[in-house]
Motif scaffolding. Structure first.
Motif, short mmCIF file in Angstrom:
data_model
loop_
_atom_site.label_atom_id
_atom_site.label_comp_id
_atom_site.label_asym_id
_atom_site.label_seq_id
_atom_site.Cartn_x
_atom_site.Cartn_y
_atom_site.Cartn_z
N VAL A 41 0.86 -1.19 0.00
CA VAL A 41 0.00 0.00 0.00
C VAL A 41 0.89 1.24 0.00
O VAL A 41 1.84 1.34 0.79
N ILE A 144 -1.54 -0.93 -4.07
CA ILE A 144 -2.65 0.00 -3.91
C ILE A 144 -2.04 1.38 -3.71
O ILE A 144 -1.27 1.61 -2.77
N ASN A 203 -6.86 3.43 -11.17
CA ASN A 203 -6.15 2.67 -10.13
C ASN A 203 -5.17 3.51 -9.33
O ASN A 203 -4.57 3.02 -8.38
N ARG A 228 -11.00 1.88 0.09
CA ARG A 228 -10.11 1.35 -0.96
C ARG A 228 -9.45 0.04 -0.54
O ARG A 228 -9.35 -0.90 -1.33
N ALA A 232 -9.71 -3.78 -2.04
CA ALA A 232 -8.51 -4.52 -2.45
C ALA A 232 -8.50 -5.93 -1.87
O ALA A 232 -8.22 -6.90 -2.58
N VAL A 237 -10.46 -4.50 -6.95
CA VAL A 237 -9.72 -3.45 -7.65
C VAL A 237 -9.44 -3.91 -9.07
O VAL A 237 -8.85 -4.96 -9.30
#
Length: 490
Positions: A41, A144, A203, A228, A232, A237
Motif C-alpha cells: 500500500v 494500492i 487505479n 479502498r 482490495a 480493484v
C-alpha cells in the motif's frame, strides 16, 4: 477541475473522537488483511504548507501496527540523488508486498514546486506523463496507490501562517518560500488542478479533501483509505489500462535477430591483442571524460550459458579505474527482492552520473528464464515487455547511455564448453545441473530470445548481437560497441 472547495466543517473534539474510533479499528483490521494477502500500500499526502499533512499522518499511524509501515518525508534531492535517474530515490523507498509506505510529499513535489529542471510547462507535462507510467507499473503489479491532496482555503492558510509565525517556538516551520507560495495561492491552485487532472487514473486516483477543519480532513482520509483497502482485500480493484504508445514509437528499425548470425566470425591472436589493447586504452581515456561530464552509462550482458559474459566483462574493465564502475551480477531473486516489484532490484542499482554500471545478466531474465520456466504468468510477462522498455526510456531521458549485448553461440559450441568445464578442476564450479536443464529447452529459449530482441530493441537502447563462438572476436566487438556508444553520448 476534480473538486470544488468546500466550506469549513465544524467538528468538536468529542464528535471527532467518537467518529474516529471505529475508523481506526477498521484500518487496523485491513492492515492485517493486506499483510496476509501480501498487498503493498502506497499513500501520498500532498497539499500546501500548513494544510494539515502532518496531522493527518500522525492520526493515521496511531491505528496501524508500527511494524508494518514506514513514513517518508520527501525533501529536496541530495547530490547523490541528483546523480541518479529521477525515480531512483523513490524506488528505494517503495514498500515490500506486505507493508505500507506513507509519503509526506512524493515524486510529485518536483512538479508542484517546479524544482530545478521542471520549470517549463512542457517539462511539467513530460514529468506528469512519466509519473503516470511509473504509477501504472506499480498498480499493475498489485500495489494500492492512494494520493491525497489537502485543500485549505487561502483565508484559513493565512490564519495558520500568522499563528505559527507569531510563536517563537514554531516560527521555524514556515520559510520565505512558503510565504511566497501563499501570495500566489490562486496561481498555485491552478497548477495543482492541472497536475491532478493529468495524473488521475482509475487505479491511482487523486482524492482531494477540504482541510479547513483538520479533524474533518482526518476522518475523510481514514474513511477513503478503508473503502479502498476493503475493495482490495475483496479483490474488487480492477486492472490498469494498456501500456502507453512509446513502445511502438521507439521501436528500433534495424531489428536484431539470431537468424542469419554468422557464428564463424573469428579473430587471430595477433590482431586480437592489438585491437584489444587499442580499445582498452580508448575506454580508459573515455572513462575520465565520462566522470568529468557526469555521463551515466549502463552496459547489459545477456547470452547463453557459457557464452563468455564473464571473460568479456573482464576485458572491458581491464584498464579502467575500478572506482568508476560497478558490476552487478544478477542471479535468482532473494527473499527480500521477491517481496518487491521485479524491477526494484535493478532500479536500486541504476547507473550513477559519471559512472559505468555493468549488469552480468539483468531485468531481461523476466523475458527469458522466468518466461520459459513459468516463474511468471503470461500476463506478467506480456506487461514486462512494456515495463522494461519504459524503464530504459526513463533512464535514457535522464541521460543514461544504454548498451545491450546478446552473446550468441551455437548449441554445439555450448556443449563443447560445458564438457570442457566439467573436465577442469578450476572451472567445475561454473557448470551446474540448471545449466544442463536449460540446455534441454534450447528451442524454447531461442523463441523467447527472438521475441525479446524484437520487442525491446529501441532507438534509445538497441540490442547488439555478438557472435561469440570465437571469444576473441566477441570481446573486441563488444569493446568497440561500448567505445562507440560512449563517444556518441559524450
Amino acid at each position: 477541475m476534480l473538486y470544488e472547495i468546500e466550506t469549513k466543517h465544524p467538528l468538536t473534539k468529542a464528535e471527532f473522537e467518537t467518529a474516529v474510533k471505529p475508523l481506526g479499528l477498521k484500518l487496523g483490521e485491513l492492515q492485517r488483511e493486506c499483510r496476509a494477502r501480501k498487498i503493498p500500500v502506497i499513500l501520498l499526502i500532498h497539499g500546501p504548507s500548513l494544510s494539515g499533512k502532518g496531522r493527518v499522518v500522525a492520526e493515521l499511524v496511531k491505528h496501524l501496527d508500527p511494524r508494518g509501515f514506514f513514513v517518508h518525508t520527501i525533501k529536496p534531492p541530495t547530490d547523490e540523488e541528483n546523480f541518479r535517474p529521477f525515480f531512483w530515490r523513490f524506488w528505494q523507498k517503495l514498500p515490500a508486498n506486505d507493508r505500507i509506505a506513507i509519503f509526506i510529499r512524493s515524486w510529485y513535489t518536483a512538479v508542484f514546486t517546479r524544482q530545478k529542471g521542471f520549470k517549463s510547462t512542457k517539462s511539467r507535462e513530460d514529468l506528469c506523463r512519466r509519473i503516470a507510467v511509473f504509477e501504472r507499473q506499480l498498480a499493475d503489479s498489485g500495489a494500492i496507490i492512494m494520493k491525497f491532496y489537502l485543500r485549505a482555503s487561502e483565508k484559513e492558510l493565512r490564519k495558520r501562517f500568522e499563528d505559527v509565525d507569531s510563536n517563537p517556538e514554531t516560527t521555524w516551520r514556515i520559510t520565505k518560500q512558503d510565504w511566497k507560495s501563499l501570495q500566489k495561492y490562486g496561481r498555485n491552485t491552478r497548477i495543482a488542478d492541472d497536475i491532478l487532472t493529468a495524473t488521475h487514473r482509475l487505479n491511482t486516483p487523486w482524492l482531494v479533501i477540504p482541510a479547513d477543519n483538520t479533524r474533518y480532513a482526518v476522518l475523510e482520509a481514514l474513511g477513503m483509505i478503508n473503502v479502498r483497502l476493503e475493495a482490495a482485500v475483496q479483490g474488487a480493484v480492477s486492472k490498469a489500462g494498456k501500456a502507453p504508445s512509446i513502445i511502438v514509437n521507439n521501436r528500433h528499425t534495424d531489428k536484431p535477430s539470431l537468424a542469419g548470425v554468422d557464428l564463424n566470425k573469428s579473430l587471430d591472436c595477433e590482431t586480437y591483442e592489438k585491437e584489444l589493447d587499442d580499445l582498452q586504452e580508448r575506454l580508459q581515456i573515455l572513462q575520465h571524460r565520462v566522470y568529468r561530464q557526469r555521463l551515466p552509462v549502463a552496459i547489459v550482458y545477456e547470452g547463453w550459458d557459457a557464452a563468455g559474459k564473464g571473460g568479456n566483462i573482464r576485458r572491458l574493465v581491464a584498464k579502467v579505474d575500478p572506482r568508476g564502475y560497478d558490476v552487478t551480477t544478477v542471479a535468482a531473486p532473494s527473499t527480500l527482492e521477491k517481496q518487491h516489484h521485479y524491477l526494484w532490484r535493478f532500479w536500486i542499482n541504476a547507473p550513477k552520473a559519471g559512472h559505468i554500471a555493468i549488469f552480468d545478466r539483468s531485468w531481461y531474465g523476466r523475458l527469458l528464464v522466468e518466461k520459459v520456466e513459468g516463474f511468471c504468468t503470461p500476463e506478467e510477462c506480456e506487461r514486462a515487455y512494456a515495463e522494461i522498455v519504459e524503464m530504459e526510456k526513463e533512464w535514457h531521458d535522464c541521460g543514461v547511455v544504454m548498451v545491450k549485448f546478446w552473446l550468441h553461440i551455437s548449441k554445439e559450441e555450448q556443449l563443447r564448453r560445458f564438457e570442457a568445464r566439467q573436465n577442469l578442476d578450476h572451472k567445475k564450479w561454473k557448470i551446474t545441473d540448471e545449466d544442463w536443464r536449460n540446455r534441454e529447452k534450447w528451442d524454447q529459449y531461442v523463441a523467447a530470445i527472438e521475441t525479446m530482441l524484437d520487442r525491446t530493441s529501441t532507438a534509445f537502447a538497441p540490442w547488439t548481437v555478438v557472435e561469440s563462438n570465437c571469444k576473441l572476436h566477441a570481446r573486441v566487438k563488444a569493446l568497440r560497441r561500448v567505445v562507440t556508444a560512449i563517444e556518441k553520448g559524450l
